[in-house]
Write a protein that holds these residues in place. Sequence first.
Motif, PDB file in Angstrom:
ATOM      1  N   ASN A 133     113.786  15.695 -69.104  1.00  0.00           N
ATOM      2  CA  ASN A 133     113.307  16.174 -70.343  1.00  0.00           C
ATOM      3  C   ASN A 133     111.843  16.298 -70.275  1.00  0.00           C
ATOM      4  O   ASN A 133     111.024  15.566 -69.671  1.00  0.00           O
ATOM      5  CB  ASN A 133     113.974  15.313 -71.374  1.00  0.00           C
ATOM      6  N   TYR A 181     117.041  11.161 -68.963  1.00  0.00           N
ATOM      7  CA  TYR A 181     117.990  10.649 -69.393  1.00  0.00           C
ATOM      8  C   TYR A 181     119.273  10.811 -68.368  1.00  0.00           C
ATOM      9  O   TYR A 181     119.060  11.625 -67.392  1.00  0.00           O
ATOM     10  CB  TYR A 181     118.373  11.726 -70.552  1.00  0.00           C
ATOM     11  N   ARG A 212     108.460  22.167 -78.388  1.00  0.00           N
ATOM     12  CA  ARG A 212     109.905  22.395 -78.060  1.00  0.00           C
ATOM     13  C   ARG A 212     110.187  21.313 -76.983  1.00  0.00           C
ATOM     14  O   ARG A 212     109.437  20.673 -76.257  1.00  0.00           O
ATOM     15  CB  ARG A 212     109.876  23.799 -77.487  1.00  0.00           C
ATOM     16  N   ASP A 213     111.481  20.950 -77.089  1.00  0.00           N
ATOM     17  CA  ASP A 213     112.189  20.222 -75.915  1.00  0.00           C
ATOM     18  C   ASP A 213     112.805  21.163 -74.996  1.00  0.00           C
ATOM     19  O   ASP A 213     113.389  22.351 -74.996  1.00  0.00           O
ATOM     20  CB  ASP A 213     113.363  19.473 -76.695  1.00  0.00           C
ATOM     21  N   TYR A 214     112.662  20.842 -73.613  1.00  0.00           N
ATOM     22  CA  TYR A 214     113.038  21.530 -72.684  1.00  0.00           C
ATOM     23  C   TYR A 214     113.873  20.391 -71.563  1.00  0.00           C
ATOM     24  O   TYR A 214     113.510  19.466 -71.307  1.00  0.00           O
ATOM     25  CB  TYR A 214     112.028  22.020 -71.725  1.00  0.00           C
ATOM     26  N   TRP A 215     115.082  21.038 -71.044  1.00  0.00           N
ATOM     27  CA  TRP A 215     115.848  20.003 -69.972  1.00  0.00           C
ATOM     28  C   TRP A 215     115.973  20.788 -68.894  1.00  0.00           C
ATOM     29  O   TRP A 215     116.269  22.014 -68.662  1.00  0.00           O
ATOM     30  CB  TRP A 215     117.215  20.056 -70.628  1.00  0.00           C
ATOM     31  N   LYS A 266     108.815  17.336 -73.556  1.00  0.00           N
ATOM     32  CA  LYS A 266     108.577  17.902 -74.782  1.00  0.00           C
ATOM     33  C   LYS A 266     107.026  18.421 -74.707  1.00  0.00           C
ATOM     34  O   LYS A 266     106.109  17.939 -74.265  1.00  0.00           O
ATOM     35  CB  LYS A 266     108.107  16.643 -75.895  1.00  0.00           C
TER      36      LYS A 266
END
Length: 119
Positions: free
Chosen positions: A96, A37, A106-109, A98
């Motif tokens: 990102n 992103y 979970r979503d991680y950045w 998932k």
Amino acid sequence: QVQLVESGGGLVQAGGSLRLSCAASGSILSINSMGWYRQAPGKQRELVGIITSGDTTNYADSVKGRFTISRGNAKNTVYLQMNSLKPEDTAVYYCNAKVLVVMGLRDYWGQGTQVTVSS
């Protein structure tokens, strides 16, 4: 816990290329998808490209034909090859993932990496 570490940002002239990398590590059961992103000053974060565990890819219209997302052999690394860069590609790019962990999906950045394209 899961960590995403990005690298590869920088300053490039219009028409140039950059390659971003992102590696995921930690208590990972599996990774559903990884993607990139970006967020330019004063704008909302937007999807650049995403790749699923089955290697299906999807891109923003603005980068189709110029950017390519791919995964490493270990499947916990994602790359973004950016060609024919334009000044409007200038932004902070975020990785990102998932990720399926013990607690569920979970979503991680990542921390973000700056890409600056000069005209």
